[in-house]
Design an enzyme around this catalytic site. Structure first.
Site, short mmCIF file in Angstrom:
data_model
loop_
_atom_site.label_atom_id
_atom_site.label_comp_id
_atom_site.label_asym_id
_atom_site.label_seq_id
_atom_site.Cartn_x
_atom_site.Cartn_y
_atom_site.Cartn_z
N SER A 188 115.61 2.19 -40.30
CA SER A 188 115.59 0.85 -39.74
C SER A 188 116.60 -0.04 -40.47
O SER A 188 117.79 0.28 -40.50
CB SER A 188 114.17 0.29 -39.79
N ASP A 286 113.22 2.59 -28.37
CA ASP A 286 113.60 1.75 -29.50
C ASP A 286 114.60 0.67 -29.06
O ASP A 286 115.52 0.95 -28.29
CB ASP A 286 114.24 2.64 -30.58
N HIS A 316 110.28 2.42 -31.96
CA HIS A 316 110.83 2.19 -33.30
C HIS A 316 109.80 2.59 -34.36
O HIS A 316 108.63 2.26 -34.26
CB HIS A 316 111.20 0.72 -33.46
#
Length: 344
Positions: A188, A286, A316
């Site tokens: 991330s 995502d 995500h």
């Protein structure tokens, strides 16, 4: 007096049953696009956007429970030592946490790991699969507790991350590390920081990086701001609103705007030649789907070896939320295998 018949009771019971099933049916409808093996875990996650008003709560939100937790691991419970290293000239010392897979071994690989948290939250940590790989192959893993936005901007976090990379390189002899076998990575925002660090290291030409692990990396400030997100993405975990806040906090100017310095944002860079080989992984639900696929394509076009993993029906941070799902396990095994091959 009204008389209640058996039919009335059955009818009432049926209504109660339908009412009881309504939340479950609603949840199933909401998660219809999600991998079925991930839905139970996702349902336990309490949504929270990162904003200026929620930042303190976002930073201290409790970890979500797992409907299907990963098997217990002794390495997961291991308390990692904190090691403070020198910052760059004019910068403060940098806190790291470290895992030494084989104390005393020489000529081994090392990994500099950067945590997620939308650039505004999180702290240094090392995922269990990386600990297991480090134990199996004798690596040293150094996780960086870089300064967070908005209190610190990108120049500060990049300085912290580069200080850690340069420390591993400069102290390679005493750490038992082969300085030509240093990888970087993160998930991330950590993946975004890793991409920035790879570019910065190449531009400075002081520390060679062997490989970069970019797990659903946060690469483009324009996503969800000046560029609409792809329909069907960004519904779960990390939204367009959170993305705008995270990037704006990091850059100090509105995300997606003309005032953003292009050289600070990986997806805005066009000079990608000479970067280390990369793993890029992302799910089809995502928010980062398009930017991650585009970055992998740009790396490949620049001659950089890339392994791109696009996971169907995955949101995500799916591998952390639903670690036992088959797709999560396969995804983790893939980036770990790439890292093992790169540091061999």
């Amino acid at each position: 007096m009204m008389r209640t018949t058996r039919r009335d009771l059955l009818r009432a019971g049926g209504a109660a049953w339908l009412l009881a099933q309504a939340p479950r049916a609603l949840a199933q409808s909401r998660f219809a696009t999600v991998d079925p093996e991930m839905r139970d875990d996702l349902a336990l996650l309490v949504p929270m956007d990162a904003t200026a008003a929620t930042l303190a709560a976002f930073r201290h939100r409790p970890a979500a429970p797992h409907a299907h937790p990963a098997p217990p691991s002794a390495l997961a419970a291991l308390r990692l030592p904190a090691v403070t290293i020198p910052g760059l000239p004019g910068e403060p010392p940098v806190r790291t946490v470290q895992f030494d897979g084989a104390p005393g071994r020489t000529g081994r690989g090392a990994v500099v790991w950067l945590h997620g948290g939308g650039y505004v939250a999180g702290s240094a940590g090392i995922p269990v699969p990386l600990r297991e790989a480090a134990r199996a192959h004798g690596w040293l893993v150094v996780a960086v507790d870089y300064r967070l936005a908005p209190e610190a901007r990108l120049a500060a976090s990049l300085a912290d991350n580069y200080a850690a990379l340069r420390w591993v390189h400069d102290q390679a002899a005493s750490l038992g590390v082969d300085r030509t076998r240093i990888a970087i990575g993160g998930a991330s925002a950590g993946g975004g920081h890793a991409a920035m660090l790879a570019l910065h290291a190449r531009d400075r030409g002081e520390v060679p990086v062997r490989h970069q692990v970019l797990i659903y990396p946060m690469l483009d400030d324009r996503t969800g701001s000046s560029r609409a997100a792809r329909p069907g993405t960004g519904t779960f975990v990390w939204t367009a609103a959170s993305n705008r806040f995270g990037w704006t906090a990091l850059l100090g100017v509105p995300a997606g705007g003309t005032a953003v310095p292009a050289r600070l944002v990986p997806a805005r860079r066009s000079d990608l030649a000479g970067l280390p080989s990369a793993f890029v992984g992302v799910g089809t639900l995502d928010l980062f789907l398009d930017e991650d696929v585009a970055y992998a394509g740009a790396l490949a076009a620049a001659g950089v070896p890339v392994d791109l993993a696009v996971v169907p029906a995955a949101f995500h941070a799916f591998d952390g939320v639903a670690p036992t799902a088959r797709a999560s396990r396969d995804f983790t095994a893939r980036w770990v295998a790439g890292l093992v091959a790169a540091l061999a």
